[in-house]
Design an enzyme around this catalytic site. Sequence first.
Site, mmCIF file in Angstrom:
data_model
loop_
_atom_site.group_PDB
_atom_site.id
_atom_site.type_symbol
_atom_site.label_atom_id
_atom_site.label_comp_id
_atom_site.label_asym_id
_atom_site.label_seq_id
_atom_site.Cartn_x
_atom_site.Cartn_y
_atom_site.Cartn_z
ATOM 1 N N GLU A 1 -30.029 18.174 44.768
ATOM 2 C CA GLU A 1 -28.704 18.232 44.121
ATOM 3 C C GLU A 1 -28.218 19.670 43.889
ATOM 4 O O GLU A 1 -27.069 19.878 43.468
ATOM 5 C CB GLU A 1 -28.739 17.495 42.773
ATOM 6 C CG GLU A 1 -28.724 15.979 42.884
ATOM 7 C CD GLU A 1 -30.031 15.370 43.373
ATOM 8 O OE1 GLU A 1 -31.092 15.942 43.081
ATOM 9 O OE2 GLU A 1 -29.971 14.342 44.074
ATOM 10 N N ILE B 1 -42.623 20.386 46.012
ATOM 11 C CA ILE B 1 -44.057 20.307 46.329
ATOM 12 C C ILE B 1 -44.260 19.381 47.522
ATOM 13 O O ILE B 1 -43.893 18.205 47.476
ATOM 14 C CB ILE B 1 -44.845 19.834 45.084
ATOM 15 C CG1 ILE B 1 -44.580 20.795 43.911
ATOM 16 C CG2 ILE B 1 -46.344 19.773 45.401
ATOM 17 C CD1 ILE B 1 -45.257 20.417 42.605
ATOM 18 N N HIS C 1 -40.090 14.267 52.510
ATOM 19 C CA HIS C 1 -38.910 15.006 52.960
ATOM 20 C C HIS C 1 -38.781 16.369 52.273
ATOM 21 O O HIS C 1 -37.699 16.930 52.159
ATOM 22 C CB HIS C 1 -37.638 14.163 52.825
ATOM 23 C CG HIS C 1 -37.303 13.720 51.444
ATOM 24 N ND1 HIS C 1 -38.140 12.964 50.666
ATOM 25 C CD2 HIS C 1 -36.192 13.933 50.700
ATOM 26 C CE1 HIS C 1 -37.552 12.737 49.507
ATOM 27 N NE2 HIS C 1 -36.374 13.319 49.493
HETATM 28 N N1 INI Z 1 -37.057 17.280 43.995
HETATM 29 C C1 INI Z 1 -37.555 18.506 43.723
HETATM 30 O O1 INI Z 1 -36.827 19.363 43.195
HETATM 31 N N2 INI Z 1 -38.843 18.805 44.031
HETATM 32 C C2 INI Z 1 -39.685 17.899 44.615
HETATM 33 O O2 INI Z 1 -40.865 18.230 44.857
HETATM 34 C C3 INI Z 1 -39.179 16.608 44.894
HETATM 35 N N3 INI Z 1 -40.029 15.604 45.471
HETATM 36 O O3 INI Z 1 -41.221 15.881 45.650
HETATM 37 O O4 INI Z 1 -39.604 14.509 45.761
HETATM 38 C C4 INI Z 1 -37.820 16.311 44.576
HETATM 39 N N4 INI Z 1 -37.291 15.096 44.852
HETATM 40 C C5 INI Z 1 -36.059 14.651 44.252
HETATM 41 C C6 INI Z 1 -34.832 15.073 45.061
HETATM 42 O O5 INI Z 1 -34.606 16.469 44.930
HETATM 43 C C7 INI Z 1 -33.582 14.355 44.535
HETATM 44 O O6 INI Z 1 -33.383 14.651 43.176
HETATM 45 C C8 INI Z 1 -33.660 12.847 44.715
HETATM 46 O O7 INI Z 1 -33.967 12.515 46.048
HETATM 47 C C9 INI Z 1 -32.309 12.191 44.341
HETATM 48 O O8 INI Z 1 -31.275 12.610 45.224
#
Ligand code: INI
Length: 154
Positions: free
Chosen positions: A58, A82, A88
């Site tokens: 975001e 991480i 992804h």
């Molecule tokens: N978001 C992060 O900032 N770091 C991460 O490691 C992460 N993992 O591991 O999934 C992560 N996922 C959430 C992603 O950024 C979105 O907030 C989510 O997909 C909703 O759009």
Amino acid sequence: MKTISGTLEAKGLKFGIVVSRFNDMFTKKLLEGAVDCLERHGVDSQHITVVRVTGAFEIPFALKRLAALKKHDAIIALGVVIQGATGHADIITQNVARACAQIGMSDGVPVIDGVIGVQNLEQAMERSGSKQGNRGWNAAEAAIEMANVARQLS
Ligand code: INI
């Protein structure tokens, strides 16, 4: 020869920071490091705007909106992705990096990519205030330098 380079003088400059909540135990350290760096270089705390978003995915949205306000000399993106935690991860970090460059060019404000992509929790800890320093601090220093470069190029 004329060389343009940015100083680390930050009095009077304004900064925006977009920080994600995901992996909050690390992102809050990056934010602390960035704010500490800005303030130690003379930035007034009233001149720092912090926008919190859900996850690193975001971050680009908030960067774009903040840049469109045209109120800041530079904007910093902070987050921790991480690898082990998501399939992804690479896409998320690349997406942020691309957005930082694109928004910087389209909106004319330097956007610094302080989102760290790491393999595991240990690396996240090392880069957010222990062995490897604090990447939030490094991002803020780059933001000050680029804000000064941008002023000279305007
Ligand atoms: N978001 C992060 O900032 N770091 C991460 O490691 C992460 N993992 O591991 O999934 C992560 N996922 C959430 C992603 O950024 C979105 O907030 C989510 O997909 C909703 O759009």
